[in-house]
Enzyme design. Structure first.
Site, PDB file in Angstrom:
ATOM      1  N   HIS A 193     -27.234   5.751  28.197  1.00 15.45           N
ATOM      2  CA  HIS A 193     -28.460   5.357  29.059  1.00 15.45           C
ATOM      3  C   HIS A 193     -28.519   6.139  30.294  1.00 15.45           C
ATOM      4  O   HIS A 193     -29.289   6.330  30.631  1.00 15.45           O
ATOM      5  CB  HIS A 193     -28.566   3.974  29.543  1.00 15.45           C
ATOM      6  CG  HIS A 193     -29.286   2.941  28.385  1.00 15.45           C
ATOM      7  ND1 HIS A 193     -28.707   1.622  28.297  1.00 15.45           N
ATOM      8  CD2 HIS A 193     -29.162   2.944  27.115  1.00 15.45           C
ATOM      9  CE1 HIS A 193     -28.791   1.263  26.676  1.00 15.45           C
ATOM     10  NE2 HIS A 193     -29.440   2.321  26.880  1.00 15.45           N
ATOM     11  N   SER A 251     -33.598   4.174  22.521  1.00 19.21           N
ATOM     12  CA  SER A 251     -33.711   3.051  24.488  1.00 19.21           C
ATOM     13  C   SER A 251     -33.019   4.972  25.292  1.00 19.21           C
ATOM     14  O   SER A 251     -33.711   4.664  26.326  1.00 19.21           O
ATOM     15  CB  SER A 251     -32.101   2.450  24.272  1.00 19.21           C
ATOM     16  OG  SER A 251     -31.099   2.927  24.191  1.00 19.21           O
TER      17      SER A 251
END
Lengths: 421, 865
Positions: free
Chosen positions: B187, B134
């Site tokens: 992230h 991710s």
């Protein structure tokens, strides 16, 4: 005027079928009257009998909490000989109402409004069925026959709606508005048909030397309906002697206190509902139902008749107490659009879904109520399928009409695949 | 260009997947591989590859490269692959495979990882492990967002202008709010790198282009590797070859590719055949241990066999006395018998009433008088009742001598107990077929008076009924339990389980079903029991006096002792006593256990969820075929073969040729998409007509008198043989139907058949399955005007499977005359309300007629107008 032989044949055959069903199977009318698919709390013939009994014994018909239909039906039916002793008169009345509807439907078909309205003429308009075929499709539709035999009072609403449309296409707007007022008075929801019907009246108004503006025309219609309905309501209050009928008839439609199963989507939802959310969702459901009216009227301004047809289809799915009577009304108007049938994409899917639901519905209802081996979810699942089939049909006919319009606007798109976004 | 929402198209999806570039493929492959490796327990892939801030040192620096490739579980991997693929594909297509390789194995994973480690360990002082691709997803998203920002800086939400570069940030927030166990910080680190790259501050990290181009040229990567994307954008274009497909033609063919694929149109006949095969195989699997279950008591209130039974000792003398009375009455008339029985019941202190009935069926009269006695419950309020039935004459027409004596004895015995909380009704019917039906109908006020008298005395709602059928007077070995109701309805499984549990558990008496006197618990025996049960339910007739109770939602069974053994009538009485004690315990109507089941042994069953698919599959086969024929009837006439090939060819050469002719462009798609107008009227009329024709045999066989049956059957068989060819001939000469109309006729007929059978399967599974099986060949009948021999063979096969033939063969097999079978059927129709006939004559027969008609059909040659 010579007698139209084909029409006489069709009407005669339709009446004969109904008479045959009434006489050859004496148990059938009562069986169908008890079916939830045919009779709803607001249209049931059985409940009408109850109301009639109370009315004839000088008790307020709304006292028992059983009768939820318009008061004007009471004097009408008490004029007839009692349906328990002389059922033939009641049968004849219902057959007559069906024939009247078919007659009005033929007038709509003959006007050619479906193929070419004032603002729009379909390139396919020559491909149509004759008015006889359309009347026959209505009269011999099993749903219509079942409705007629089951004798719910919704047939009067159906007749009034078809009459309103048939008056509108010949431009007699007051007659049309009167019929609409009667329909709305009987069942309330038809008032939502006012905008497209008023436009239809305006489009088909008789030619007069001085042009009428659309606002004037609509205003006249509003005034007409605004006059007729209070008049009918006042008459009703005179008949029953009080205004309590408002709560028992329109209140029941609006607030859904009677959760008897029917083919619609409301009953199960409101059975499961926590009481605190009830009024909110009632609002949501009603707003949802009425939200289609203006959108469709504006979008398909050029063909008000299709707006009426689609709205009737939507009502047959989403109104609080729908029955197959509403479906038969929608299906009655569909063949007027024979010319766009080739553009429909899911006609087979939709009709088989409806067929499946028609058979499985009674089967699951039997398992739930009589055999005791199923439960309410069985029947509700089938009403979902039924509604799905109907909504496929509604969406598909609308798609076909829009596509037809598109091909006039943009001839180069003819025959190409179209994406809806 | 107007923005359009992407629409799902299987063809486009396929071509997209086939065009994925090399590096993207490799990454997906590695992710999947590592996930698969993670499933074994020897080597912990996650512990090896994860980015654990505290463990980052020089030796374990590899973690900064491996962590995006390792995932926690299947969904983690799947979601990341789904999100990463389009982004990575775009990146690779823009920068080339080599650059992407260099970046993703180098700075693009290392720098965010180090950043994360620095913040997590250095600033926050924590040690949260991160895993998964991710981080790349957000890096790439940020790059895309910056790119979008440059061309399209704002979007409007209401009146506010929102800069487009914010979107990835919003997504990070959303993801961290909505999906548990996601690393917000990780992230954000990915995003930071992405923004940096997008704004051009980090471009220096990319390897110099001249070097890559040199490598590429030296190794001839473009020529050797499939799906390789070159660094060089100018010389050859991205993929080395010029794009061959015209996007406009693509949009036409792809959406309809799947629907119009001629190969797809060949599938349904095989699919429907497969449905039949699987349906039958499914049924044959059911007796196996893996598919059937042992029975169990669901309703805890029943407590079967938990009470001590006291029916013994002196009651045996009472029983003997009553049996002498019954034997003495043996040949007397019904009224005389009832006079004596009334006396006996009254002597036990019960309230007695009688009911006369008279049925007329097939010209014969069935009359008699039922007698019943009510024991009012000492502890109840007469709102519920249980029934004990002993028919004077049993199903086989023999005097039920011990059975009636036992009912009388039990009546006397039960009266002595004060523990009953439900009324008990002792019913002695005059026969086993009409009597119980008359009594139950009258109990529920649905009888046709005056032919059937109303009941003078009643009790509460019936909770259950047990019938004793014990015609002999010697000792017995086991109990035979009969449970099928009318129209294939069954009693609640709990009732059966209770009796089985009491008989075998408490009394040590074996229980058997469906006349399987020997049951070795083998596969064959189980299958045999199940099939016999299905046949009984499919025929829908009453198999005993209990059958009449079941349609009223009263659970009922018949108990028949059989064999030569050492169990005496007192044991039988104790089984009944214990069963009644269990039923007496019930707090509400039996509802817990199954109403739809197939039994394959007294303690083994399959429930509806397991067996229903087999009948549904058989019914489905008709529907599939109907839909297929509908679609086929609408497809254009096969005049031009090119139409099919344009749809297939998205890699081959032809589309260029077809589409580049400027005018043809509009014509080709029109033809492929056009749906031929279907002529519906004739097919609808034919199918509706044949459905109505079914009323004829239904009426005929239910309204003639019994002696006429063989003659009428012969006549009807002759009619049945002649009609289809005649009808077909008539159809051909008067209407000249086209092939399209023939396939529509068949389509509607099969649609109706499928419709009826799938509805029926929910009510009477066995009947639906049997009819579906017999009419399965109808799926494949079509006009064969040029092959008379095959048509003849098929016609013979169909005739062998006609309802009349099956009826005749069935009658022969059981050694019954056809007249007897039809008389029984008419009796069932008139008395029991059996509706097997309706299914046979109004569902199966019309479909058969249509199959036969279309087999003899001669379609008119079609010319394209």
């Amino acid at each position: 005027m010579s007698i139209d032989r084909r029409k006489a044949t069709i009407f005669g055959a339709a009446a004969a079928v109904r008479v045959l069903l009434f006489t050859a199977f004496p148990g059938l009318p009562d069986l169908l009257t008890a079916r939830v698919e045919v009779s709803t709390p607001v249209t049931s013939f059985k409940r009408l009998q109850e109301g009639l009994f109370l009315y004839n014994h000088n008790v307020s018909p709304y006292d028992g909490g059983v009768y939820h239909q318009a008061p004007i039906l009471l004097p009408l039916f008490s004029l007839l000989p009692s349906s328990a002793e002389y059922p033939a008169f009641t049968y004849l009345l219902y057959i007559l109402v069906d024939l009247l509807s078919a007659n009005a439907l033929m007038k709509i078909a003959e006007s050619g409004e479906a193929g070419s309205s004032k603002l729009y003429t379909s390139p396919r308009k020559d491909k149509k069925w004759s008015s006889y075929a359309i009347a026959a499709a209505f009269l011999f539709n099993p749903f219509t026959i079942a409705t007629c035999v089951g004798r719910p009072t919704s047939v009067f609403t159906t007749c009034a709606i078809i009459l309103a449309i048939s008056k509108a296409v010949i431009g007699s707007s007051y007659a049309s508005m009167f019929a609409l007022s009667i329909a709305s008075y009987l069942s309330m929801y038809p008032i939502l048909l006012f905008p497209p019907l008023a436009l239809l009246c305006y489009d088909r108004r008789p030619k007069s030397p001085q042009p009428t503006s659309i606002y004037t025309s609509v205003l006249q219609n509003i005034l007409a309906v605004g006059g007729f309905i209070p008049f009918l309501l006042y008459m009703s209050s005179l008949i029953t002697g009080s205004w309590e009928f408002l709560e028992s008839t329109y209140g029941v439609q609006l607030l859904l206190p009677d959760l008897t199963p029917n083919v619609g989507l409301w009953w199960y939802f409101f059975i499961e509902m926590f009481d605190s959310f009830r009024s909110f969702f009632l609002g949501v459901f009603w707003i949802h139902l009425s939200s289609y009216v203006f959108g469709l009227t504006i979008r398909v301004r050029r063909q008000p008749l299709i707006v009426l047809t689609v709205l009737l289809g939507i009502f047959a799915i989403f109104k609080p107490y729908p029955s197959i009577s509403d479906t038969s009304l929608f299906i009655a108007l569909l063949p007027l659009y024979r010319h766009v049938f080739p553009l429909m994409r899911y006609s087979f899917l939709a009709s088989s879904t409806i067929l499946y639901a028609t058979l499985l519905g009674p089967a699951f209802y039997y398992l739930w109520i009589y055999a005791g081996s199923g439960n309410a979810n069985f029947f509700y699942a089938i009403t979902l399928v039924w509604s799905l089939g109907l909504s496929l049909l509604v969406a598909d006919i609308l798609f076909a009409v829009l596509r037809d319009e598109l091909e006039v606007e943009r001839p180069e798109m003819k025959g190409k695949e179209i994406r809806q976004i | 260009m107007a923005p359009s929402l992407p629409q799902f198209s299987a063809a486009r999806m396929r071509s997209y997947i086939f065009r994925l570039p090399l590096f993207t493929r490799c990454i997906i492959f590695v992710i999947v591989l590592l996930w698969a490796l993670g499933m074994q327990s020897v080597w912990d892939v996650q512990a090896w590859g994860a980015l654990v801030p505290n463990e980052i040192g020089l030796a374990s620096m590899y973690r900064t490269n491996t962590f995006p490739l390792v995932h926690v579980g299947f969904f983690h991997a799947l979601m990341n692959v789904l999100a990463l693929t389009p982004l990575l594909e775009r990146f690779e297509a823009e920068y080339g495979t080599l650059t992407t390789l260099a970046l993703f194995l180098g700075p693009l994973s290392t720098i965010p990882a180090l950043l994360y480690t620095f913040i997590e360990r250095g600033i926050l002082g924590m040690n949260t492990t991160v895993l998964g691709a991710s981080i790349w997803v957000f890096t790439l998203l940020a790059m895309e967002a910056v790119k979008t920002y440059k061309t399209n800086p704002n979007f409007l939400l209401g009146t506010t202008q929102i800069p487009t570069w914010i979107t990835p940030l919003v997504m990070v927030l959303f993801v961290s709010f909505l999906i548990p166990n996601t690393s917000f910080l990780g992230h954000i680190c990915g995003l930071a790198f992405g923004y940096g790259w997008g704004l051009g501050y980090l471009k220096f990290l990319a390897p110099p282009e001249w070097a890559l181009r040199w490598i590429e040229g030296k190794l001839n990567l473009l020529g050797r590797l499939p799906h390789y994307v070159s660094v060089d954008q100018k010389t050859y274009g991205r993929f080395g070859v010029l794009p061959t497909t015209n996007p406009s033609s693509d949009s036409i063919t792809t959406t309809s590719l799947l629907r119009r694929d001629p190969r797809l149109l060949k599938v349904p006949p095989y699919l429907s055949f497969l449905c039949i095969v699987i349906g039958v195989a499914w049924l044959l699997l059911l007796p196996l241990d893996d598919y059937s279950r042992g029975t169990y008591i669901s309703e805890n209130a029943l407590l079967p066999g938990q009470v001590h039974t006291y029916f013994a000792g002196s009651d045996q003398n009472v029983f003997r006395g009553y049996k002498h009375e019954v034997d003495a009455l043996g040949e007397r008339s019904n009224v005389e018998v009832n006079d004596k029985l009334e006396e006996l019941f009254k002597a036990s202190g019960l309230k007695v009433a009688r009911q006369k009935y008279e049925y007329k069926s097939a010209g014969e009269t069935y009359e008699g008088e039922n007698i019943y006695a009510i024991l009012h419950a000492p502890r109840g309020d007469a709102t519920e009742a249980i029934v004990l039935v002993g028919a004077w004459i049993n199903v086989d027409g023999v005097l039920n001598r011990s059975g009636v004596a036992l009912v009388l004895t039990l009546a006397r015995y039960f009266k002595r107990w004060s523990l009953w909380s439900k009324d008990i009704i002792f019913l002695v019917t005059a026969d086993s077929r009409a009597g119980p039906q008359a009594w139950v109908d009258a109990y529920h006020d649905t009888h046709q008076s005056p032919a059937i008298e109303s009941l003078p005395v009643k009790s509460g709602a019936l909770q259950g009924a047990v019938v004793i059928d014990y015609p002999f007077d010697h000792r017995f070995e086991s109990l035979h339990i009969v449970y099928d109701g009318i129209n294939g309805q069954l009693p609640n499984l709990d009732l059966l389980n209770t009796v089985v549990a009491i008989a075998s558990g408490q009394m040590g008496i074996g229980a058997s079903l469906q006349q399987m006197w020997q049951h070795t618990d083998s596969y064959q025996d189980r299958l045999k029991t199940m099939l016999r049960g299905m046949l009984n339910q499919g025929l829908g007739h009453a198999s005993g006096p209990h059958s009449s109770f079941i349609p009223y939602h009263v659970d009922a069974i018949t108990l028949q002792p059989y064999g030569e053994g050492w169990q005496d009538e007192m044991a039988m009485g104790r089984v009944i006593e214990s069963t009644f004690r269990s039923l007496n315990n019930l707090l509400e109507h039996l509802h817990q256990s199954f109403f739809f089941y197939l039994l394959m042994q007294a303690n083994r069953f399959v429930s509806i969820g397991t067996y229903l698919p087999s009948a549904m599959l058989v019914a489905c086969n008709f529907t599939i075929m109907a839909i297929f024929l509908w679609v086929k009837s609408g497809s254009p006439l096969p005049t031009k073969t090119t139409v099919g090939s344009t749809a297939q060819s998205d890699e081959k050469a032809p589309p260029l040729a077809v589409i580049q002719e400027a005018d043809a462009k509009a014509i080709v798609p029109e033809e492929t998409l056009a749906v031929r107008e279907r002529e519906l009227f004739l097919p609808l009329a034919v199918v509706a007509g044949s459905q109505f024709l079914g009323v004829l045999p239904l009426y005929l066989f239910n309204h003639t008198s019994a002696p006429m049956f063989p003659a009428i059957f012969t006549l009807f068989t002759a009619f049945n043989t002649i009609t289809p060819p005649l009808l077909s001939h008539l159809l051909t000469t008067t209407f000249h139907p086209t092939a399209q109309q023939y396939s529509l006729i068949k389509s509607f007929s099969l649609l109706l058949l499928g419709l009826f059978l799938s509805s029926l399967a929910t009510l009477n599974f066995s009947l639906a399955f049997l009819v579906g099986l017999f009419s399965a060949p109808l799926t494949y009948m079509q006009p064969l005007p040029n092959r008379p021999i095959i048509a003849g063979i098929l016609a013979l096969l169909l005739t062998a499977l006609a309802p009349t033939t099956v009826l005749f063969a069935g009658a022969q097999y059981w050694g019954l005359g056809i007249g007897e079978v039809l008389k029984e059927a008419a009796f069932g129709w008139d008395v029991w309300g059996m509706n097997t006939q309706v299914v046979v004559w109004c569902v199966w027969w019309p479909a058969w007629v249509i199959g036969m008609v279309s087999l003899w059909g001669r379609p008119r040659e079609e010319v394209e107008s």
